[in-house]
Enzyme design. Structure first.
Site, PDB file in Angstrom:
ATOM      1  CE  LYS A 102      -3.880  -2.288   2.216  1.00  0.00           C
ATOM      2  NZ  LYS A 102      -4.475  -2.740   3.461  1.00  0.00           N
TER       3      LYS A 102
ATOM      4  CD  GLN B 212      -3.857  -4.476   6.523  1.00  0.00           C
ATOM      5  OE1 GLN B 212      -3.862  -3.474   5.816  1.00  0.00           O
ATOM      6  NE2 GLN B 212      -4.302  -5.641   6.090  1.00  0.00           N
TER       7      GLN B 212
ATOM      8  CG  ASP C 123     -10.314  -0.146   4.887  1.00  0.00           C
ATOM      9  OD1 ASP C 123     -10.106  -0.632   3.763  1.00  0.00           O
ATOM     10  OD2 ASP C 123      -9.568  -0.317   5.866  1.00  0.00           O
TER      11      ASP C 123
HETATM   12  N1  GUN Z   1      -7.293  -6.784   5.986  1.00  0.00           N
HETATM   13  C1  GUN Z   1      -7.649  -7.556   4.929  1.00  0.00           C
HETATM   14  N2  GUN Z   1      -8.341  -6.834   4.032  1.00  0.00           N
HETATM   15  C2  GUN Z   1      -8.414  -5.578   4.514  1.00  0.00           C
HETATM   16  C3  GUN Z   1      -8.992  -4.371   4.030  1.00  0.00           C
HETATM   17  O1  GUN Z   1      -9.593  -4.307   2.951  1.00  0.00           O
HETATM   18  N3  GUN Z   1      -8.844  -3.295   4.835  1.00  0.00           N
HETATM   19  C4  GUN Z   1      -8.199  -3.353   6.017  1.00  0.00           C
HETATM   20  N4  GUN Z   1      -8.127  -2.245   6.740  1.00  0.00           N
HETATM   21  N5  GUN Z   1      -7.657  -4.441   6.510  1.00  0.00           N
HETATM   22  C5  GUN Z   1      -7.759  -5.545   5.739  1.00  0.00           C
END
Ligand code: GUN
Length: 296
Positions: free
Chosen positions: A54, A98, A121
């Site tokens: 990311k 996350q 998100d």
């Molecule tokens: N962990 C796995 N997929 C995601 C996601 O789309 N967003 C976040 N914040 N954590 C994750």
């Protein structure tokens, strides 16, 4: 019939290029640099890989990346204090915490402490409610990526039968809301659904997000249907670790009209949509028009 393979890797590269163009325009025209903060608590190896990817892609499209890697024993109060700081930081337009968080932290409480306008998100209860009531919101990245690929392949989705297999808060439920927003007739199926194969065979659009390796086989697919495979499952086969989806690609591709592969389908779209959401949040925060084609 052999299905068209929907190339998510190429599609995601196109989305990132669009985002990069818009970021350059914001910088030149307004002196604004969109910023994304990613918060990782603990040392989960998969999460570390995602967070690294990311940060790298955020910088590649010209945005500012702020990474906060906190020890596993971080207290809820410490994490909430960081979120409060990021909520009030004008250089930060998007915040991602996350998941999963270590067990001693209440994920709902932490996510709902985010400023909903920075919740890239789309997990904050206010964004979930806004999406469900058709109001402008931040939309979860993976379903947004699926929607972009479906629109690109099918044009209008209006009136089509869509079956979403899986009812998670991250994919299944928001995907169903987005498809309703496109005027599809939506069925949400799950592990308790009776005669799942027959339900799936009614789908013009079949989205598989159950987390069960290769569970959806060709006999679940209506001839000519568009199949979107959200699954990412690691399995052992022939003594090797292999990445497979929730769809058995080989048999489904003989029946479907179009299908996303794993890897190289939905996966790359998730981070591309995270960047698109950060750009959208930045435009909204500055009262500027949102870029076309990068939102729901
Ligand atoms: N962990 C796995 N997929 C995601 C996601 O789309 N967003 C976040 N914040 N954590 C994750």
């Amino acid at each position: 019939m052999t299905a068209k393979r929907i190339d998510g890797k190429a599609f995601a590269a196109g989305v990132r290029a669009r985002v990069a163009e818009e970021v350059a325009r914001l910088k030149e025209g307004h002196g604004i640099v969109p910023g994304l903060a990613v918060v990782l608590v603990g040392e989960d190896p998969a999460s570390q890989v995602y967070v690294g990817a990311k940060g790298k892609q955020t910088v590649e499209v010209g945005m500012a990346s702020f990474e906060h890697r906190l020890p596993a024993e971080t207290s809820e109060a410490e994490l909430l204090a960081l979120i409060d700081r990021l909520n009030h930081d004008p250089a930060v337009h998007g915040i991602l915490v996350q998941l999963p968080l270590p067990a001693h932290l209440n994920a709902d409480l932490v996510i709902n402490a985010l400023d909903p306008a920075k919740d890239v998100d789309g997990f904050h209860i206010s964004n979930v409610g806004r999406l469900g009531t058709g109001q402008k919101s931040m939309v979860p990245c993976t379903p947004l990526g699926c929607l972009m690929m479906l629109r690109d392949h099918l044009g209008s989705l209006s009136g089509l039968n869509a079956v979403v297999v899986g009812r998670s808060n991250i994919v299944g439920k928001p995907m169903a809301q987005l498809l309703l927003g496109e005027s599809c007739t939506v069925t949400v199926a799950h592990s308790r659904t009776r005669d799942l194969a027959a339900v799936c065979r009614g789908a013009d659009i079949l989205v598989a997000a159950v987390g069960r390796p290769e569970m959806i086989t060709g006999d679940f697919v209506k001839p000519g249907a568009t199949v979107i495979d959200v699954g990412i499952n690691r399995i052992e086969r022939d003594g090797k670790t292999k990445l497979v989806g929730d769809v058995d690609y080989a048999s489904a591709a003989e029946v479907a009209g179009a299908i996303t592969p794993v890897p190289g389908g939905v996966g790359p779209m998730t981070i591309a949509c995270l960047l698109a959401n950060t750009l959208t949040a930045c435009c909204r925060a500055n009262g500027l028009p949102e870029p076309q084609g990068l939102t729901a």
